[in-house]
Design a protein around this motif. Structure first.
Motif, PDB file in Angstrom:
ATOM      1  N   ALA A 169       0.842  -1.205   0.000  1.00  0.00           N
ATOM      2  CA  ALA A 169       0.000   0.000   0.000  1.00  0.00           C
ATOM      3  C   ALA A 169       0.872   1.249   0.000  1.00  0.00           C
ATOM      4  O   ALA A 169       0.592   2.227  -0.713  1.00  0.00           O
ATOM      5  CB  ALA A 169      -0.926  -0.013   1.207  1.00  0.00           C
ATOM      6  N   GLY A 170       1.943   1.230   0.791  1.00  0.00           N
ATOM      7  CA  GLY A 170       2.867   2.362   0.783  1.00  0.00           C
ATOM      8  C   GLY A 170       3.532   2.544  -0.559  1.00  0.00           C
ATOM      9  O   GLY A 170       3.696   3.673  -1.052  1.00  0.00           O
ATOM     10  N   PHE A 171       3.936   1.441  -1.188  1.00  0.00           N
ATOM     11  CA  PHE A 171       4.528   1.495  -2.521  1.00  0.00           C
ATOM     12  C   PHE A 171       3.599   2.164  -3.516  1.00  0.00           C
ATOM     13  O   PHE A 171       4.027   2.890  -4.415  1.00  0.00           O
ATOM     14  CB  PHE A 171       4.879   0.070  -2.957  1.00  0.00           C
ATOM     15  N   ARG A 172       2.293   1.961  -3.336  1.00  0.00           N
ATOM     16  CA  ARG A 172       1.311   2.579  -4.225  1.00  0.00           C
ATOM     17  C   ARG A 172       0.998   4.020  -3.849  1.00  0.00           C
ATOM     18  O   ARG A 172       0.141   4.659  -4.463  1.00  0.00           O
ATOM     19  CB  ARG A 172       0.011   1.755  -4.209  1.00  0.00           C
TER      20      ARG A 172
ATOM     21  N   VAL B 280      -2.387 -10.537  -1.189  1.00  0.00           N
ATOM     22  CA  VAL B 280      -2.545  -9.212  -0.596  1.00  0.00           C
ATOM     23  C   VAL B 280      -2.122  -8.119  -1.578  1.00  0.00           C
ATOM     24  O   VAL B 280      -2.709  -7.026  -1.585  1.00  0.00           O
ATOM     25  CB  VAL B 280      -1.788  -9.112   0.745  1.00  0.00           C
ATOM     26  N   ALA B 281      -1.143  -8.400  -2.436  1.00  0.00           N
ATOM     27  CA  ALA B 281      -0.798  -7.428  -3.479  1.00  0.00           C
ATOM     28  C   ALA B 281      -1.964  -7.241  -4.437  1.00  0.00           C
ATOM     29  O   ALA B 281      -2.278  -6.108  -4.851  1.00  0.00           O
ATOM     30  CB  ALA B 281       0.449  -7.890  -4.233  1.00  0.00           C
ATOM     31  N   THR B 282      -2.630  -8.335  -4.795  1.00  0.00           N
ATOM     32  CA  THR B 282      -3.819  -8.244  -5.643  1.00  0.00           C
ATOM     33  C   THR B 282      -4.911  -7.435  -4.958  1.00  0.00           C
ATOM     34  O   THR B 282      -5.551  -6.569  -5.573  1.00  0.00           O
ATOM     35  CB  THR B 282      -4.336  -9.656  -5.978  1.00  0.00           C
ATOM     36  N   ALA B 283      -5.138  -7.704  -3.664  1.00  0.00           N
ATOM     37  CA  ALA B 283      -6.170  -6.981  -2.918  1.00  0.00           C
ATOM     38  C   ALA B 283      -5.874  -5.488  -2.869  1.00  0.00           C
ATOM     39  O   ALA B 283      -6.755  -4.649  -3.110  1.00  0.00           O
ATOM     40  CB  ALA B 283      -6.280  -7.545  -1.509  1.00  0.00           C
ATOM     41  N   VAL B 284      -4.622  -5.115  -2.563  1.00  0.00           N
ATOM     42  CA  VAL B 284      -4.265  -3.701  -2.449  1.00  0.00           C
ATOM     43  C   VAL B 284      -4.403  -2.996  -3.794  1.00  0.00           C
ATOM     44  O   VAL B 284      -4.914  -1.866  -3.874  1.00  0.00           O
ATOM     45  CB  VAL B 284      -2.834  -3.557  -1.884  1.00  0.00           C
ATOM     46  N   ASN B 285      -3.955  -3.642  -4.873  1.00  0.00           N
ATOM     47  CA  ASN B 285      -4.067  -3.012  -6.188  1.00  0.00           C
ATOM     48  C   ASN B 285      -5.521  -2.778  -6.577  1.00  0.00           C
ATOM     49  O   ASN B 285      -5.867  -1.723  -7.130  1.00  0.00           O
ATOM     50  CB  ASN B 285      -3.371  -3.870  -7.241  1.00  0.00           C
ATOM     51  N   ASN B 286      -6.379  -3.742  -6.286  1.00  0.00           N
ATOM     52  CA  ASN B 286      -7.794  -3.552  -6.600  1.00  0.00           C
ATOM     53  C   ASN B 286      -8.440  -2.538  -5.668  1.00  0.00           C
ATOM     54  O   ASN B 286      -9.306  -1.767  -6.088  1.00  0.00           O
ATOM     55  CB  ASN B 286      -8.527  -4.891  -6.550  1.00  0.00           C
TER      56      ASN B 286
END
Length: 340
Positions: free
Chosen positions: A37-40, A313-319
């Motif tokens: 999430a921080g990366f995004r 979790v990466a998929t969840a955060v991106n969506n």
């Protein structure tokens, strides 16, 4: 792309945090989600009922090597957790540890609101649930409850704290054998007591304990603990002959397994499948702006591995990012494309 700011409430004891993403669960998947999430460019908060990060790893096997993390032939549980925390640290996640996520509602604007049981309210652009197996409660040692935290423990987060102790480990699963093996080089003595001669632990774990010369006492149960302010002796009773034996003990580790419970999550209105949260390919639940990842989720073909949870979790955060900002790209690019 951060949308919201902290807004204190009118009392000192309770507070409201406005953030982009709230992650419920500070296990490996949740910690990696905090990094991602921080990366995004999103602000993130993490809430967990346990008093430390790491979930089951920190509570149950911090010293145990983990072999199925990509890029690590083996990594100690404690080190994996520390690295995940360090990975997220540059993005400044807010942690609310030792606080249960008790209630989920949606505000008039459609944003999820989570209230903790210690007075924290988090209004988020999206929620990602990474609660592992939910809340897990150790199965009690009936004879030892009066000595809880006075020598009787359920976890061994700091093995060095038991240096030169006489230790009795009770149980027949992986945790019991792992802790017995971990404590053997430090303790004055280690004995393992189990109610049958059959063990749930992996054969290799059992053989390791035998190789270390640890006494394994089978077909026996702990019938009493003795001591003034702290446990000093353990009485064990053979289940067939009823003969008793006193063992010296400064530490008694009750490794009798855990009772898993989704806790308040059961009342949030989530679609559940066999005590797991049903998700789609976006890791979205049936509730708006609520996602889930890791062992707590279920879908056809689900495989419960830490490495799988990282991808979920990466998929969840991106969506979730696209739900927060519909103009945002689903895929933000690779980390190697970002400037340091």
């Amino acid at each position: 792309m951060s949308l919201l700011t902290d807004v204190p409430t009118s009392t000192d004891e309770s507070r409201t945090l406005h953030t982009d993403i709230l992650i419920v669960g500070a296990g490996p998947a949740g910690l990696y989600g905090a990094y991602y999430a921080g990366f995004r460019g999103l602000r993130v908060a993490v809430m967990d009922v346990l008093p430390q990060c790491g979930g089951q790893i920190s509570a149950m096997y911090p010293e145990k090597p983990i072999f199925d993390i990509a890029g690590f032939p083996a990594v100690r549980g404690r080190d994996l957790v520390a690295n995940l925390v360090a990975q997220a640290e540059p993005y400044g996640p807010r942690y609310f540890l030792g606080e249960r996520a008790a209630e989920l509602t949606h505000g008039p604007d459609g944003l999820p609101v989570v209230r903790g049981d210690r007075g924290t309210t988090v209004r988020a652009g999206a929620v990602v649930i990474t609660g592992g197996i939910g809340t897990f409660t150790p199965r009690p040692l009936p004879a030892g409850e009066d000595y809880l935290d006075r020598g009787q423990v359920y976890f061994v987060p700091e093995p060095a704290a038991h240096t030169d102790h006489d230790v009795v480990v009770v149980g027949g699963g992986d945790s019991a054998f792992d802790w017995a093996a971990t404590l053997a080089p430090l303790a004055r003595s280690v004995r393992l007591v189990h109610r049958t001669d059959r063990f749930r632990a992996h054969r290799a774990s059992v053989e390791k304990v035998r190789t270390l010369g640890i006494e394994i006492i089978t077909d026996s149960e702990v019938s009493a603990l003795y001591g003034e302010s702290h446990v000093e002796q353990v009485e064990i009773r053979h289940r067939t002959t009823k003969a008793t034996r006193l063992l010296p003990a400064r530490t008694v580790v009750a490794a009798l397994g855990f009772i898993a419970d989704l806790g308040p999550l059961k009342d949030w209105g989530l679609t559940l499948q066999a005590r797991r949260i049903a998700v789609d390919t976006r890791m979205a639940t049936n509730l708006p702006r609520v996602y889930a990842a890791g062992d707590i989720t279920d879908y056809p073909g689900k495989v419960r591995l830490i490495s799988v949870g990282f991808g979920e979790v990466a998929t969840a955060v991106n969506n979730a990012a696209t739900a927060i900002d519909p103009e945002a790209a689903l895929f933000p690019g690779h980390s190697t494309e970002k400037e340091n």
